[in-house]
Design a protein around this motif. Structure first.
Motif, PDB file in Angstrom:
ATOM      1  N   ALA A 193       0.828  -1.213   0.000  1.00 25.18           N
ATOM      2  CA  ALA A 193       0.000   0.000   0.000  1.00 25.18           C
ATOM      3  C   ALA A 193       0.859   1.258   0.000  1.00 25.18           C
ATOM      4  CB  ALA A 193      -0.927   0.007   1.201  1.00 25.18           C
ATOM      5  N   GLN A 194       0.336   2.299  -0.606  1.00 25.80           N
ATOM      6  CA  GLN A 194       1.031   3.584  -0.628  1.00 25.80           C
ATOM      7  C   GLN A 194       0.489   4.549   0.432  1.00 25.80           C
ATOM      8  OE1 GLN A 194       0.127   2.000  -3.718  1.00 25.80           O
ATOM      9  NE2 GLN A 194       2.229   1.258  -3.501  1.00 25.80           N
ATOM     10  N   LEU A 195      -0.748   4.326   0.848  1.00 24.03           N
ATOM     11  CA  LEU A 195      -1.366   5.192   1.855  1.00 24.03           C
ATOM     12  C   LEU A 195      -2.238   4.359   2.771  1.00 24.03           C
ATOM     13  CD1 LEU A 195      -1.990   8.161   2.834  1.00 24.03           C
ATOM     14  CD2 LEU A 195      -4.044   8.015   1.417  1.00 24.03           C
ATOM     15  N   MET A 196      -2.204   4.698   4.077  1.00 25.23           N
ATOM     16  CA  MET A 196      -3.043   4.025   5.048  1.00 25.23           C
ATOM     17  C   MET A 196      -3.786   5.065   5.877  1.00 25.23           C
ATOM     18  SD  MET A 196      -1.970   0.961   7.672  1.00 25.23           S
ATOM     19  CE  MET A 196      -1.639  -0.157   6.302  1.00 25.23           C
ATOM     20  N   LEU A 197      -5.076   4.827   6.086  1.00 28.51           N
ATOM     21  CA  LEU A 197      -5.905   5.706   6.907  1.00 28.51           C
ATOM     22  C   LEU A 197      -6.223   5.019   8.220  1.00 28.51           C
ATOM     23  CD1 LEU A 197      -8.567   6.856   4.250  1.00 28.51           C
ATOM     24  CD2 LEU A 197      -6.302   7.836   4.710  1.00 28.51           C
ATOM     25  N   ASN A 198      -6.243   5.800   9.301  1.00 34.70           N
ATOM     26  CA  ASN A 198      -6.568   5.274  10.614  1.00 34.70           C
ATOM     27  C   ASN A 198      -7.363   6.350  11.341  1.00 34.70           C
ATOM     28  OD1 ASN A 198      -5.636   4.990  13.719  1.00 34.70           O
ATOM     29  ND2 ASN A 198      -5.636   2.983  12.768  1.00 34.70           N
ATOM     30  N   VAL A 199      -8.693   6.232  11.314  1.00 31.40           N
ATOM     31  CA  VAL A 199      -9.581   7.255  11.862  1.00 31.40           C
ATOM     32  C   VAL A 199     -10.313   6.682  13.072  1.00 31.40           C
ATOM     33  CG1 VAL A 199     -11.461   8.857  11.363  1.00 31.40           C
ATOM     34  CG2 VAL A 199      -9.876   8.186   9.537  1.00 31.40           C
ATOM     35  N   PHE A 200      -9.976   7.164  14.263  1.00 26.03           N
ATOM     36  CA  PHE A 200     -10.591   6.673  15.506  1.00 26.03           C
ATOM     37  C   PHE A 200     -10.488   5.153  15.599  1.00 26.03           C
ATOM     38  CE2 PHE A 200     -13.776  10.260  14.466  1.00 26.03           C
ATOM     39  CZ  PHE A 200     -12.985  11.230  15.056  1.00 26.03           C
ATOM     40  N   ALA A 201      -9.364   4.584  15.217  1.00 28.95           N
ATOM     41  CA  ALA A 201      -9.266   3.126  15.090  1.00 28.95           C
ATOM     42  C   ALA A 201      -8.008   2.599  15.777  1.00 28.95           C
ATOM     43  CB  ALA A 201      -9.260   2.744  13.611  1.00 28.95           C
ATOM     44  N   VAL A 239      -3.444   9.602  10.496  1.00 26.10           N
ATOM     45  CA  VAL A 239      -4.129   9.204  11.727  1.00 26.10           C
ATOM     46  C   VAL A 239      -5.013  10.345  12.219  1.00 26.10           C
ATOM     47  CG1 VAL A 239      -3.832   8.452  14.115  1.00 26.10           C
ATOM     48  CG2 VAL A 239      -2.201   7.702  12.371  1.00 26.10           C
ATOM     49  N   VAL A 240      -6.259  10.034  12.542  1.00 21.54           N
ATOM     50  CA  VAL A 240      -7.182  11.019  13.096  1.00 21.54           C
ATOM     51  C   VAL A 240      -7.532  10.602  14.518  1.00 21.54           C
ATOM     52  CG1 VAL A 240      -9.476  12.064  12.941  1.00 21.54           C
ATOM     53  CG2 VAL A 240      -8.145  11.647  10.861  1.00 21.54           C
ATOM     54  N   THR A 241      -7.287  11.512  15.474  1.00 22.41           N
ATOM     55  CA  THR A 241      -7.587  11.252  16.882  1.00 22.41           C
ATOM     56  C   THR A 241      -8.419  12.399  17.443  1.00 22.41           C
ATOM     57  OG1 THR A 241      -5.429  12.231  17.443  1.00 22.41           O
ATOM     58  CG2 THR A 241      -5.561   9.831  17.361  1.00 22.41           C
ATOM     59  N   LYS A 256     -15.011   9.748  27.876  1.00 25.96           N
ATOM     60  CA  LYS A 256     -14.171  10.941  27.740  1.00 25.96           C
ATOM     61  C   LYS A 256     -12.894  10.625  26.965  1.00 25.96           C
ATOM     62  CE  LYS A 256     -15.721  13.074  32.078  1.00 25.96           C
ATOM     63  NZ  LYS A 256     -15.294  13.590  33.396  1.00 25.96           N
ATOM     64  N   VAL A 257     -12.366  11.631  26.287  1.00 25.41           N
ATOM     65  CA  VAL A 257     -11.105  11.482  25.573  1.00 25.41           C
ATOM     66  C   VAL A 257      -9.962  11.427  26.589  1.00 25.41           C
ATOM     67  CG1 VAL A 257      -9.508  12.534  23.918  1.00 25.41           C
ATOM     68  CG2 VAL A 257     -11.988  12.681  23.548  1.00 25.41           C
ATOM     69  N   ASP A 258      -9.115  10.439  26.449  1.00 23.18           N
ATOM     70  CA  ASP A 258      -7.962  10.275  27.331  1.00 23.18           C
ATOM     71  C   ASP A 258      -7.026  11.474  27.206  1.00 23.18           C
ATOM     72  OD1 ASP A 258      -5.787   9.439  28.806  1.00 23.18           O
ATOM     73  OD2 ASP A 258      -5.383   7.661  27.595  1.00 23.18           O
ATOM     74  N   GLN A 259      -6.700  12.090  28.321  1.00 21.41           N
ATOM     75  CA  GLN A 259      -5.797  13.242  28.302  1.00 21.41           C
ATOM     76  C   GLN A 259      -4.401  12.870  27.815  1.00 21.41           C
ATOM     77  OE1 GLN A 259      -5.820  15.135  32.156  1.00 21.41           O
ATOM     78  NE2 GLN A 259      -7.952  15.778  31.988  1.00 21.41           N
ATOM     79  N   GLU A 260      -4.055  11.597  27.902  1.00 19.63           N
ATOM     80  CA  GLU A 260      -2.741  11.128  27.473  1.00 19.63           C
ATOM     81  C   GLU A 260      -2.763  10.566  26.052  1.00 19.63           C
ATOM     82  OE1 GLU A 260       0.104  11.393  29.343  1.00 19.63           O
ATOM     83  OE2 GLU A 260      -1.190  12.584  30.663  1.00 19.63           O
ATOM     84  N   LYS A 261      -3.828  10.839  25.303  1.00 17.77           N
ATOM     85  CA  LYS A 261      -3.981  10.245  23.973  1.00 17.77           C
ATOM     86  C   LYS A 261      -2.826  10.611  23.042  1.00 17.77           C
ATOM     87  CE  LYS A 261      -7.965   9.443  22.175  1.00 17.77           C
ATOM     88  NZ  LYS A 261      -7.871   8.012  21.782  1.00 17.77           N
ATOM     89  N   GLU A 262      -2.406  11.870  23.053  1.00 14.14           N
ATOM     90  CA  GLU A 262      -1.323  12.297  22.167  1.00 14.14           C
ATOM     91  C   GLU A 262      -0.024  11.585  22.520  1.00 14.14           C
ATOM     92  OE1 GLU A 262       0.892  14.030  19.231  1.00 14.14           O
ATOM     93  OE2 GLU A 262      -1.287  13.941  19.463  1.00 14.14           O
ATOM     94  N   ARG A 263       0.253  11.478  23.803  1.00 16.93           N
ATOM     95  CA  ARG A 263       1.478  10.782  24.220  1.00 16.93           C
ATOM     96  C   ARG A 263       1.418   9.316  23.814  1.00 16.93           C
ATOM     97  NH1 ARG A 263       2.664   7.414  28.041  1.00 16.93           N
ATOM     98  NH2 ARG A 263       0.668   7.696  29.112  1.00 16.93           N
TER      99      ARG A 263
END
Length: 277
Positions: A152-160, A179-181, A198-205
Motif C-alpha cells: 500500500a502507498q497510503l493508510m488511513l486510521n480514523v478513531f481506530a 491518523v485522526v484522533t 471521555k477522551v484520554d488526556q494522554e492520547k497524544e502521548r
C-alpha cells in the motif's frame, strides 16, 4: 470483491498470496476463503473469531450520521492530505467501518484501489457496497493484517486501533499513514450530559509511543468545526460510538429529549501525518 484486489491480500494462516477463483480466494498451500454473498471476504483467524466488532445497530447509526455530512470536515482534511496520490495507488483503511473516509480519499481516479479492513462483518457488508474499487475484508487489526508486504502507498486510521508494526510492514517505502484522533474539546457539549466516554488526556502521548520506531511524524493539523445537530442526529452520533455499548438506551432517549434543537456540538480532532521510518 474484484480479482485484482484479492492479489494484494495474503492468507491469514500461512501468509501466502491469495488469488480469486470464482467466488473463492485461495493460496498455494490450499487454504481457501469464500466470498460472502454481500461481497466481503472474511480473513479473521479462528483464534479471533469471538471478537466483537460494531453491531448492526452501531453500523446503521454510523451510516445515517456520516451520510448527514456532519464529519465531512474530517473527510475533506484527509482528501487534502492525500493530494499527492498517484492514479494507480493502493489505499488501505484500518478500522474502516462503512468506508466513508476511504471512499472519499479514493476520489474519481479509475485506477486507484482501496482495501477496507474491519473486525465487524456488519461494517464489512456496508463497505463492500460503497465502490467497486474497494475490497472489504474482515480481520483483527491487532493481529497480522491480511495484506502483502509493501503493498500500500497510503493508510488511513480514523478513531481506530493502531498496530504500528503491521501498518509499517504493509506500507511501501515512502508510504504515508494518516491518523485522526479526537481532542479534549471533541463533543464536549455532550460528554457530561449524556455520559459519553471521555477522551484520554494522554492520547497524544500514547499515539507518539505507539508509532515510535516504525514511523516518523511529518506534520499535524487541527480540524475543528461547529455542528448543529437535531436530536435524531445526536442519537445516531451516540449510538455509533463505543459509548453505545454501556449506555441505557431508554435513559439516553430521555436525556436527548431535553436538549435544545438544534444543539451546538464541537467537532475537534487532530490529523497527523506519518512516514515509514
Amino acid at each position: 470483491m474484484e480479482a485484482d484486489l484479492v492479489t494484494v491480500l495474503r492468507c491469514p494462516v500461512c501468509s501466502d498470496a491469495l488469488a480469486l477463483t470464482g467466488r473463492t480466494a485461495g493460496c498455494s498451500q490450499g487454504h481457501s476463503y469464500d466470498l460472502a454473498k454481500q461481497g466481503y471476504l472474511n480473513l479473521l483467524p479462528s483464534a479471533s473469531s469471538g471478537i466483537d466488532g460494531d453491531s448492526a445497530a452501531m453500523v446503521g447509526a454510523r451510516t445515517v450520521f456520516l451520510g448527514g455530512g456532519h464529519y465531512a470536515p474530517i473527510r475533506d482534511a484527509l482528501i487534502l492530505a492525500a493530494a499527492g496520490l498517484r492514479e494507480d495507488d493502493l489505499l488501505v483503511e484500518v478500522g474502516a467501518g462503512t468506508a466513508y473516509y476511504l471512499s472519499g480519499v479514493l476520489g474519481t481516479a479509475p485506477g486507484r484501489r482501496g482495501i477496507a479492513l474491519d473486525v465487524s462483518r456488519y461494517a464489512a457488508r456496508r463497505a463492500a457496497k460503497v465502490d467497486r474499487r474497494i475490497g472489504s475484508v474482515v480481520c483483527d487489526a491487532w493481529q497480522e493484517l491480511p495484506l502483502l508486504d509493501d503493498s500500500a502507498q497510503l493508510m488511513l486510521n480514523v478513531f481506530a486501533p493502531r498496530n504500528a508494526a503491521e501498518m509499517a510492514r504493509v506500507l511501501a517505502p515512502g508510504g504515508t499513514l494518516l491518523v485522526v484522533t479526537p481532542n479534549q474539546e471533541h463533543l464536549a457539549e455532550l460528554v457530561g450530559v449524556l455520559g459519553l466516554v471521555k477522551v484520554d488526556q494522554e492520547k497524544e502521548r500514547r499515539l507518539q509511543e505507539s508509532l515510535a520506531g516504525k514511523f516518523e511524524q511529518a506534520g499535524t493539523e487541527l480540524v475543528e468545526s461547529v455542528m448543529r445537530l437535531d436530536r435524531t442526529a445526536i442519537e445516531q452520533l451516540v449510538l455509533m460510538t463505543p459509548s453505545a455499548r454501556h449506555l441505557n438506551h431508554r435513559e439516553l432517549a430521555a436525556q436527548i429529549a431535553v436538549l435544545p434543537e438544534p444543539s451546538v456540538v464541537t467537532l475537534s480532532v487532530t490529523l497527523s501525518t506519518w512516514q515509514v521510518a
